[in-house]
Design a protein around this motif. Structure first.
Motif, PDB file in Angstrom:
ATOM      1  N   ARG A 344       0.812  -1.369  -0.277  1.00 41.79           N
ATOM      2  CA  ARG A 344      -0.021  -0.106   0.392  1.00 41.79           C
ATOM      3  C   ARG A 344       1.221   1.234   0.049  1.00 41.79           C
ATOM      4  NH1 ARG A 344      -4.210   1.332   4.001  1.00 41.79           N
ATOM      5  NH2 ARG A 344      -4.657  -0.909   3.978  1.00 41.79           N
ATOM      6  N   GLU A 345       0.265   2.501  -0.864  1.00 38.02           N
ATOM      7  CA  GLU A 345       1.464   3.403  -0.543  1.00 38.02           C
ATOM      8  C   GLU A 345       1.201   4.225   1.004  1.00 38.02           C
ATOM      9  OE1 GLU A 345       1.621   6.654  -4.030  1.00 38.02           O
ATOM     10  OE2 GLU A 345       0.278   7.655  -2.611  1.00 38.02           O
ATOM     11  N   GLU A 387      -4.643  10.974  12.090  1.00 39.38           N
ATOM     12  CA  GLU A 387      -4.391  10.080  11.459  1.00 39.38           C
ATOM     13  C   GLU A 387      -3.904   9.165  11.780  1.00 39.38           C
ATOM     14  OE1 GLU A 387      -8.328   9.594   9.288  1.00 39.38           O
ATOM     15  OE2 GLU A 387      -7.495  11.554   9.023  1.00 39.38           O
ATOM     16  N   GLY A 403      -2.454   6.255   6.347  1.00 37.11           N
ATOM     17  CA  GLY A 403      -3.250   5.389   5.303  1.00 37.11           C
ATOM     18  C   GLY A 403      -3.208   4.410   5.877  1.00 37.11           C
ATOM     19  N   MET A 407      -7.515   3.652   5.704  1.00 32.78           N
ATOM     20  CA  MET A 407      -6.590   4.548   4.844  1.00 32.78           C
ATOM     21  C   MET A 407      -7.287   6.064   4.376  1.00 32.78           C
ATOM     22  SD  MET A 407      -5.155   5.011   1.919  1.00 32.78           S
ATOM     23  CE  MET A 407      -4.294   3.438   1.361  1.00 32.78           C
ATOM     24  N   ILE A 408      -6.368   6.600   4.403  1.00 36.05           N
ATOM     25  CA  ILE A 408      -7.309   8.484   4.282  1.00 36.05           C
ATOM     26  C   ILE A 408      -6.024   9.256   3.162  1.00 36.05           C
ATOM     27  CG2 ILE A 408      -6.817   8.980   7.139  1.00 36.05           C
ATOM     28  CD1 ILE A 408      -4.190  10.170   6.966  1.00 36.05           C
ATOM     29  N   GLU A 409      -7.201   9.794   2.744  1.00 40.44           N
ATOM     30  CA  GLU A 409      -7.099  10.056   1.386  1.00 40.44           C
ATOM     31  C   GLU A 409      -5.925  11.656   0.971  1.00 40.44           C
ATOM     32  OE1 GLU A 409      -8.360  12.914  -2.490  1.00 40.44           O
ATOM     33  OE2 GLU A 409      -9.893  12.590  -0.719  1.00 40.44           O
ATOM     34  N   HIS A 410      -5.241  12.043   1.791  1.00 42.84           N
ATOM     35  CA  HIS A 410      -4.074  12.734   2.532  1.00 42.84           C
ATOM     36  C   HIS A 410      -3.022  12.311   3.264  1.00 42.84           C
ATOM     37  CE1 HIS A 410      -6.621  15.125  -0.755  1.00 42.84           C
ATOM     38  NE2 HIS A 410      -7.856  15.398  -0.097  1.00 42.84           N
ATOM     39  N   HIS A 411      -2.673  11.749   3.332  1.00 47.71           N
ATOM     40  CA  HIS A 411      -2.215  10.953   3.817  1.00 47.71           C
ATOM     41  C   HIS A 411      -0.458  11.802   4.417  1.00 47.71           C
ATOM     42  CE1 HIS A 411       0.006   8.837   0.985  1.00 47.71           C
ATOM     43  NE2 HIS A 411      -1.510   8.294   0.391  1.00 47.71           N
ATOM     44  N   THR A 449       7.196   9.500   1.098  1.00 53.36           N
ATOM     45  CA  THR A 449       5.806   8.361   0.550  1.00 53.36           C
ATOM     46  C   THR A 449       6.648   7.675  -0.398  1.00 53.36           C
ATOM     47  OG1 THR A 449       4.796  10.985   1.489  1.00 53.36           O
ATOM     48  CG2 THR A 449       3.513   8.969  -0.173  1.00 53.36           C
ATOM     49  N   LYS A 498       2.921  14.798  -3.138  1.00 50.38           N
ATOM     50  CA  LYS A 498       0.937  14.514  -2.360  1.00 50.38           C
ATOM     51  C   LYS A 498       0.908  15.754  -1.733  1.00 50.38           C
ATOM     52  CE  LYS A 498       1.307  10.269  -4.345  1.00 50.38           C
ATOM     53  NZ  LYS A 498       0.315   9.541  -5.473  1.00 50.38           N
TER      54      LYS A 498
END
Length: 605
Positions: A344-345, A387, A403, A407-411, A449, A498
């Motif tokens: 996972r990213e 988070e 993340g 999962m969070i969008e703007h990690h 990242t 990102k």
């Protein structure tokens, strides 16, 4: 143009009440002609008229018959039902639509058959124009479910403004057109002005003139088309099948699928009910939806009770060893209690206290433990609020992921914001610690990242939820690189791509190669949020440095050195400017090949 029918409004109530008779031609005609005693079967609960609101006597003289137009709204205000007959003392009075239909087909009002709670039967008498009986379903109050035949807003009904009707009637040249327009039609005259009380919500449309109720009733009678109720067996079958589907989706114990199925079933039931309504079938969509919802609630409670023991075991077994979010994720997904992970990213944050070894040598053990615990607690709060997940503490160092497991969008943004906030909180803590005589604490943060393997790592007996991969190593290298550049927060180019860079003060600091890697990585310094003010000298410094580094990457070394020198004049102790000037002095531009990327190999771990 034809026969005129006089509508009359009545105040209605459910309990018996003596009608208030008043002088006037309408009340005389009501008593002598309009009130009748049809044949009744069963026990009904008709609405009783208390008093009437009617037109002037001139209108009564011109009318051939009459009928009531008294609306009875449902509790939610929607116009679903209408009483076809009301009771005036001991006799009955029809709705204006029923009165028109009976006269049109030569059926006397007293000849109809009222079966309370079932239907009204309009018989096809020998002298009538009906080919068959017209059966209208009613409830015990005499209400019929209004069979709306179309939308008012789509212009499906022919309409003409009253002023045009009057004008055309007075002009002979338009009379033929007017007759063609209305010939063979039943015409309702009503006020439909916006803002009047003569508007309401039907089962299919809002803000509709109430005249549509009477037009719909008459249309239903003319077409012998009224709503029919569903039988109990098909309804029970639908509820049973819905329950089976909910059970099947609950078996995998995946709440999302279970909830989605329940929502989908209820949505489909409501949609099906709406379409049935348009097809003149009364499908109790609300009642069926309630049954399905109760099944859903019952199953949800059962699942919670059944799984409570497993949840308690997991929480007790792992809460002391892994982050709370991981525990919750394991509770929701117990199948993850096995070795292995997923790619996972994520954004990795690695933070460390600068010079902690020397600090620990100057403090007694109890004060050191107190300081370290307070430091780690405050830093952890910020990371968790953003988070992030604390992977582990390595002495005074913090390894965190953004993340995972959720999962969070703007990690990447969350990680960078955490780093800035920890710096701000550390300044506040230092003020407090200074009063206690503790040494000044500084920390460094590296952020990267990339795709990592995240999951349970270890042996079958003991394992840890963690991330592994090169991105984790690079984050640690960037943390360590801070001490050479005298910076506090460094992020990789992968994180920089990102983030929303308009939120932060950032600059391209250098291009480095870490030990064991051939590919160069651009490194950016983060100095704060955009909302944090910068001094004029700082702005000049960053401008000179940015332009100098841009010249450097484009092999314009003279211009680059000039700008780095100006930056160094503003910040004489700036390591990065001095390092790049030193690097330029050692370069032989003639010997540089086309693959030169300006990077320096960073050999420290």
């Amino acid at each position: 143009l034809g026969n005129v029918y006089l509508p009359a409004g009545f105040q209605l109530q459910e309990s018996p009440k003596i009608f208030r008779w008043e002088p006037g031609i309408f009340f005389e005609q009501l008593h002598k002609r309009f009130l009748k005693k049809p044949e009744e079967n069963g026990k009904g609960k008709p609405y009783y008229a208390v008093w009437a609101l009617t037109q002037k006597d001139e209108f009564t003289r011109s009318s051939v018959n009459s009928g009531h137009i008294s609306i009875v709204r449902d509790k939610d205000g929607i116009l679903r039902h209408f009483p076809l007959i009301i009771k005036v003392d001991s006799l009955y009075f029809p709705a204006v639509s029923l009165s028109i239909f009976l006269d049109y087909n030569k059926v006397p009002f007293e000849k109809i058959n009222i079966n309370w709670g079932e239907n009204i039967i309009i018989p096809s008498l020998p002298e009538s124009y009906l080919d068959e009986d017209v059966v209208i379903p009613i409830d015990e109050y005499g209400n019929v479910f209004i069979p709306y035949y179309g939308f008012w807003s789509d212009g499906s009904s022919k309409m003409m403004e009253v002023q045009n009707l009057i004008r055309y009637s007075d002009e002979p040249e338009y009379l033929d057109d007017l007759l063609d327009f209305y010939e063979g039609s039943f015409v309702f005259i009503s006020d439909i002005s916006v803002g009047t009380s003569d508007l309401g919500q039907t089962t299919i449309e809002e803000n509709v003139p109430l005249v549509t109720v009477h037009a719909a009733l008459l249309n239903g009678m003319l077409n012998n088309q009224f709503y029919t109720k569903w039988n109990i067996l098909p309804l029970a079958a639908i509820i049973f099948v819905s329950g089976v589907l909910l059970i099947l989706t609950a078996l995998p114990r995946t709440n999302l699928i279970f909830y989605f199925t329940a929502l989908l079933l209820i949505s489909l039931i409501l949609y099906f009910g709406y379409n049935q309504l348009l097809s003149f079938n009364l499908f109790p969509s609300f009642s069926v939806s309630v049954f399905v919802f109760l099944i859903f609630i019952g199953m949800m409670i059962s699942i919670q009770v059944i799984s409570a023991k497993d949840r308690a075991f997991i929480k007790n077994a792992f809460a002391r060893y892994v982050p709370d979010k991981v525990v919750e994720n394991l509770i929701d997904n117990p199948e993850q209690l096995k070795l292995g992970g997923e790619e996972r990213e994520l954004t990795i944050l690695f933070s460390d206290i600068s010079g902690f070894t020397s600090i620990s040598e100057k403090m007694n053990p109890s004060d050191l433990v107190s300081l370290l615990n307070e430091y780690l607690t405050e830093m952890t709060k910020i990371i968790i609020e953003k988070e992030g997940t604390i992977d582990k503490f390595i002495g005074d160092a913090i390894l965190a992921e953004f993340g995972a497991p959720v999962m969070i969008e703007h990690h990447a943004d969350a990680a960078v914001a955490s780093a800035i906030l920890t710096q701000k909180r550390l300044r506040e803590l230092n003020n407090t610690w200074k009063e206690k005589g503790y040494p000044l604490i500084m920390n460094r943060t590296g952020i990267n990242t990339g795709n990592v393997i995240i999951g349970n790592m270890g042996s079958e007996q003991v394992f840890d939820y963690t991330a592994i991969g090169d991105p984790v190593n690079l984050a640690a290298r960037l943390e360590s690189a801070n001490k050479f550049y005298n910076t506090k927060i460094l992020i990789s180019e992968f994180t920089y791509r990102k983030i929303n860079d308009s939120l932060y003060h950032t600059r391209l600091l250098d291009v480095i190669k870490v030990k064991g890697k051939e590919k160069a990585v651009k490194v950016y310094e983060v100095t704060g949020f955009v909302s944090d003010p910068l001094l004029e000298e700082d702005l000049k410094y960053y401008d000179f440095y940015d332009r100098g580094f841009n010249f450097y990457l484009h092999k314009q070394f003279a211009e680059s050195k000039e700008h780095f020198t100006k930056a160094l004049q503003i910040r004489p102790n700036d390591y990065s400017s001095a390092e790049l000037i030193n690097r330029i002095d050692k370069l032989n531009s003639a010997s540089l090949d086309e693959n030169w990327d300006g990077s320096i190999t960073y050999k420290e771990k």
